[in-house]
Scaffold this active site. Structure first.
Site, mmCIF file in Angstrom:
data_model
loop_
_atom_site.group_PDB
_atom_site.id
_atom_site.type_symbol
_atom_site.label_atom_id
_atom_site.label_comp_id
_atom_site.label_asym_id
_atom_site.label_seq_id
_atom_site.Cartn_x
_atom_site.Cartn_y
_atom_site.Cartn_z
ATOM 1 C CG ASP A 221 5.067 6.787 0.839
ATOM 2 O OD1 ASP A 221 5.655 7.611 0.120
ATOM 3 O OD2 ASP A 221 4.371 5.861 0.380
ATOM 4 C CG HIS B 41 7.367 6.562 -2.406
ATOM 5 N ND1 HIS B 41 6.330 7.460 -2.391
ATOM 6 C CD2 HIS B 41 7.233 5.843 -3.550
ATOM 7 C CE1 HIS B 41 5.586 7.292 -3.479
ATOM 8 N NE2 HIS B 41 6.114 6.328 -4.203
ATOM 9 C CD GLU C 24 3.994 6.233 -7.425
ATOM 10 O OE1 GLU C 24 2.938 6.394 -8.043
ATOM 11 O OE2 GLU C 24 4.137 6.603 -6.237
#
Length: 610
Positions: A286, A356, A421
């Protein structure tokens, strides 16, 4: 989204002249936020460093006010997590923190809503089986393999029980006791087993090696409960018939936000096996850290795996100025895989892309378009310019090399690539990305991501692997449904939406199955709150199969998630993960018609924790 007011008290008898004030917090700011009392010089993720406007006199204080938060606080656990000052010589003095003060009128409280429950049968078995037909009950006898039964299978379960309950009597003997015969029967459902009890012997009939282990673990659970809790007994005569509702019964652990050692993984795999869960989703990568070994790009295991005040990746969450560092070697991964395989658990790695990717981009700097302005988009977690650029050939080269390394390390047929995201403004000011989009007729960030992911999907398919991703991978045209597995996380309704588009789906909605979500409504609740309150009872009551379309996609199963922003220790994981982890295990195994919240509340107290 509000204002954060910080007061730094100097409790010493000397003037403090800090060059920086640093803190980490889940209350995040961005370039539009107004700051008084200092000037922000670094804002990465949950980390903020400021140059103060004034010194702090002995016995005095310095006030900082940050207005226009992009992410506010719903509970006290979401305030300042760590703080320190940096002195002129570079040394740091860490601050002692008070709780974040609740706004006026805020409801306090926040304990776990986990009643004692009530059993309807004295059977200590969790998840609850499909059918129970027991006529008589007795004390738990000593159990031993019958002649011809696979002793090694009994030994594996005996060792599992001993690790989970080191002070409890062993469930099996290898020299005396009531014999347990073991037989195969392919007519039973996949992973299904049947236990037939008589006063003289027990027969375990199973469909496959996994089912054999499920049946032996069930026997061990029943015997353990009968010996350790007076409410439970052992079947003297009767039958238990059992099979899982879903083939995918998973748990995801995030080790990128906070690193957890191999020993924690082995214990967690033991708990999964005890609860008959069979998929471990390993979130290794991440923004905050790269935890997978890489021989192609060794900087990932130094720069990408290290957080510190003066490092490329700043401290995050509960880090102090020294941050944290760590990644899993190939030997570490082999240890985890071997332990998982022993208990019938497949391990799916996640190699996060294209978003990410702050840790990846920090370690491999040529993954940025040099003409892309710094800081013009910021992810929801507070990282700027953190997505691999689909206009750069280098992005595809690096991504495919890293996926090939994952394929070499992990034998499971599915590789998760993240795909969640990505900020909607990503690549809008990258000339390279915009030229690429115009050339290929791509009109949005979603469409550019979909193009990138379909290329990655083809790469994995050519190597015999299925692509898995979060539900955003269906947007902008999406990846191809026929060779994809999507994880529905943003809402309970996403499962049906994705199935209607033809995708196979694993249900893992944040509103029910994210174990880092707060469990009650109150300022003192522990955890994250973006998906609202997920009480143990609500988690248990959620039916992932409710209201689903007939197809063309399929619901393959369910998965719990342990995201670790707040969960940096096993104690904190235990605080929020139980009994909800067992609730998800039962959702994956037990028919909805056979579930009972009062019974589960009682039985779940027998489940082992980290």
């Amino acid at each position: 989204m509000g204002t954060l007011k910080l007061t730094l008290h100097n409790l010493s008898d000397q003037m403090l002249r800090p060059t920086q004030i640093c803190y980490t917090s889940l209350c995040r700011i961005d370039e539009t936020s107004e700051v008084t009392g200092g000037t922000v010089i670094r804002n990465q993720g949950s980390f903020v460093a400021l140059v103060p406007d004034a010194h702090i006199p002995a016995g005095g204080c310095l006030n900082l006010t940050l207005t226009g938060l992009i992410y506010g606080a719903r509970t006290r656990s979401q305030g300042v997590l760590t703080a320190w000052i940096v002195e002129r010589d570079g040394s740091c003095i860490e601050a002692t923190l008070d709780d974040l003060e609740a706004p006026d009128g805020t409801k306090r409280g926040g304990g776990k809503l986990w009643p004692e429950g009530q059993i309807d049968l004295p059977l200590g078995l969790l998840p609850w089986p499909s059918e129970v037909e027991v006529a008589d009950w007795a004390e738990a006898p000593q159990l031993q393999p019958a002649p011809g039964a696979p002793r090694e299978a009994f030994q594996i379960v005996a060792a599992l029980h001993r690790r989970l309950f080191p002070d409890a009597p062993a469930p099996f003997s290898f020299s005396a006791g009531r014999p347990v015969a073991v037989r195969a029967d392919a007519s039973l459902p996949a992973e299904g087993y049947r236990l037939k009890f008589t006063p003289d012997d027990i027969t375990l009939t199973h469909h496959g090696e996994a089912a054999q282990q499920h049946g032996l673990i069930a026997l061990a659970q029943i015997a353990h409960a009968a010996r350790s809790d007076g409410r439970f007994q052992f079947p003297a005569s009767g039958q238990i018939t059992d099979a899982p509702r879903f083939g995918w019964r998973g748990l995801m652990l995030d080790v990128a936000r906070n690193f957890h050692p191999v020993a924690t993984h082995l214990r967690l795999l033991d708990i999964m096996a005890w609860l008959r869960m069979n998929r471990f989703h390993w979130h290794l990568i991440d923004d905050e850290g790269w935890r997978m070994p890489s021989s192609a790009y060794p900087a990932l295991n130094t720069i990408g795996a290290t957080r510190a005040q003066d490092a490329a990746l700043a401290p995050q969450y509960r880090d102090g100025p020294g941050g944290q560092a760590g990644f899993f070697s190939a030997d570490d991964i082999a240890t985890v895989l071997q332990h998982a395989e022993t208990h019938g658990i497949n391990v799916m790695p996640e190699v996060e892309m294209p978003g990410h990717s702050a840790s990846l981009i920090a370690a491999i700097p040529d993954l940025r378009d040099p003409q892309e302005p710094n800081g013009y988009y910021r992810s929801v977690q507070g990282f700027t310019n953190n997505a691999l650029n689909p206009g750069l050939p280098r992005s595809y080269e690096v991504a495919k090399t890293l996926l090939d390394e994952a394929i070499d390390l992990f034998p499971f047929d599915t590789i998760h690539v993240g795909a969640d995201e990505v900020d909607l403004a990503a690549w809008e000011q990258s000339p390279t990305a915009q030229s690429f989009a115009a050339e290929h007729g791509l009109a949005s960030t979603h469409e550019m991501q979909a193009y990138f992911l379909r290329d990655i999907q083809g790469h994995l398919a050519a190597r015999g692997r299925r692509i898995a991703a979060w539900d955003e991978a269906a947007e902008g045209g999406g990846i191809l449904p026929d060779t994809a597995l999507l994880f529905a996380w943003r809402s309970k309704e996403k499962t049906a939406e994705l199935m209607a588009q033809g995708y196979d789906v694993v249900a893992t909605p944040g509103q029910a199955y994210y174990l880092d979500m707060i469990e009650s409504d109150g300022w003192d609740a522990c955890g994250i709150s973006w998906a609202g309150v997920s009480t143990p009872e609500a988690c248990y009551a959620y039916d992932p199969g409710d209201g689903l379309p007939d197809g063309p996609g399929r619901l393959l199963g369910v998965q719990a998630a342990i995201w670790s922003e707040y969960l940096d220790t096993t104690a904190r994981i235990n605080t929020v993960a139980f009994p909800r982890l067992a609730a998800v295990a039962e959702a994956g195994w037990t028919p909805q018609s056979a579930k009972s919240w009062p019974r589960f509340a009682a039985l779940s107290r027998l489940a082992p924790q980290l």
